[in-house]
Write a protein that holds these residues in place. Structure first.
Motif, PDB file in Angstrom:
ATOM      1  N   GLY A 280       7.533   2.886   5.331  1.00  0.00           N
ATOM      2  CA  GLY A 280       6.227   3.454   5.059  1.00  0.00           C
ATOM      3  C   GLY A 280       6.123   3.866   3.617  1.00  0.00           C
ATOM      4  N   TYR A 281       5.214   4.754   3.383  1.00  0.00           N
ATOM      5  CA  TYR A 281       4.864   5.176   2.034  1.00  0.00           C
ATOM      6  C   TYR A 281       6.003   5.929   1.346  1.00  0.00           C
TER       7      TYR A 281
ATOM      8  N   LEU B 261       0.934  -2.500   0.298  1.00  0.00           N
ATOM      9  CA  LEU B 261       0.236  -1.350   0.879  1.00  0.00           C
ATOM     10  C   LEU B 261       0.566  -0.076   0.111  1.00  0.00           C
ATOM     11  N   ASN B 262       1.812   0.055  -0.293  1.00  0.00           N
ATOM     12  CA  ASN B 262       2.244   1.233  -1.039  1.00  0.00           C
ATOM     13  C   ASN B 262       1.565   1.298  -2.415  1.00  0.00           C
TER      14      ASN B 262
ATOM     15  N   VAL C 210       1.460  -0.365  11.906  1.00  0.00           N
ATOM     16  CA  VAL C 210       0.863  -0.303  10.568  1.00  0.00           C
ATOM     17  C   VAL C 210      -0.408  -1.159  10.446  1.00  0.00           C
TER      18      VAL C 210
ATOM     19  N   CYS D 119      -3.717  -0.560   8.487  1.00  0.00           N
ATOM     20  CA  CYS D 119      -3.671  -0.459   7.024  1.00  0.00           C
ATOM     21  C   CYS D 119      -3.952  -1.779   6.322  1.00  0.00           C
TER      22      CYS D 119
ATOM     23  N   TYR E 101      -7.380   1.958   3.374  1.00  0.00           N
ATOM     24  CA  TYR E 101      -6.086   1.433   3.806  1.00  0.00           C
ATOM     25  C   TYR E 101      -4.940   2.212   3.147  1.00  0.00           C
TER      26      TYR E 101
ATOM     27  N   TYR F 171      -2.053   4.394   4.917  1.00  0.00           N
ATOM     28  CA  TYR F 171      -0.644   4.077   4.701  1.00  0.00           C
ATOM     29  C   TYR F 171       0.128   5.304   4.232  1.00  0.00           C
TER      30      TYR F 171
END
Length: 182
Positions: free
Chosen positions: A29-30, A112-113, A129, A132, A161, A165
């Motif tokens: 993830g982030y 996404l990050n 996820v 996102c 999004y 995220y």
């Protein structure tokens, strides 16, 4: 190694056969430290695909082009140049490697990050996820890409999004694993 982590559960048995005890890191993830791309206000690339090209990916990208999509493909660019392409792209493409084997890749998570709009060919492990990014099955992927590009709210979509995220902060996932290193 003092610790081994893997993100794919099915790999743990294989590693065990090699005498390697691995812990599962089930999701990624982030991470603020991975936020590197500074987006351009004027984006001059409609679609960007970066990565290795397979016959399956080429077929999907050719289908997207046949619908009028203007696609830039790059491979093995240094991060500085790759990130400039990402900053200039309206939609980043994430077709699977091959029919029947789509997996969520680190490329998708990196995008996404970094506040990118990503068009993903449906993956079997995306449930956690999928809110996102834009996604569709193989048959509808090229059309979904064009619909995403033509959304009047694409900038707001990127922000939405990204905010979703960021809620998937992964820092807490590392704490139990790092404790084993003490």
């Amino acid at each position: 190694a003092r610790a081994v982590w893997d993100g794919v559960a099915s790999n743990l048995a294989f590693l065990g056969q090699l005498g390697i005890h691995a812990d599962l890191l089930p999701h990624f993830g982030y991470l603020p430290q991975l936020e590197e791309v500074i987006h351009k206000k004027r984006k001059d690339i409609d679609f960007l695909y970066y990565g290795s090209m397979t016959a399956h990916r080429q077929r999907l990208i050719d289908e997207l082009k046949s619908l009028g999509g203007k696609v830039v493909c790059i491979f093995d660019e240094a991060a500085l140049f790759r990130n400039d392409y990402i900053a200039r792209a309206r939609v980043n493409l994430a077709p699977g490697q091959g029919q029947g084997t789509p997996r969520l890749t680190s490329r998708i998570l990196y995008l996404l990050n970094n506040r990118a709009v990503v068009a993903v060919e449906r993956c079997h492990d995306q449930d956690w996820v999928e809110h996102c990014f834009a996604t569709a099955d193989t048959e509808g992927w090229a059309s979904m890409c064009m619909e995403t590009l033509n959304r009047p709210d694409i900038d707001e979509l990127a922000d939405r999004y990204f905010e979703e995220y960021k809620k998937l902060d992964m820092t807490h996932l590392f704490h139990p694993l790092l404790e084993k290193l003490r």
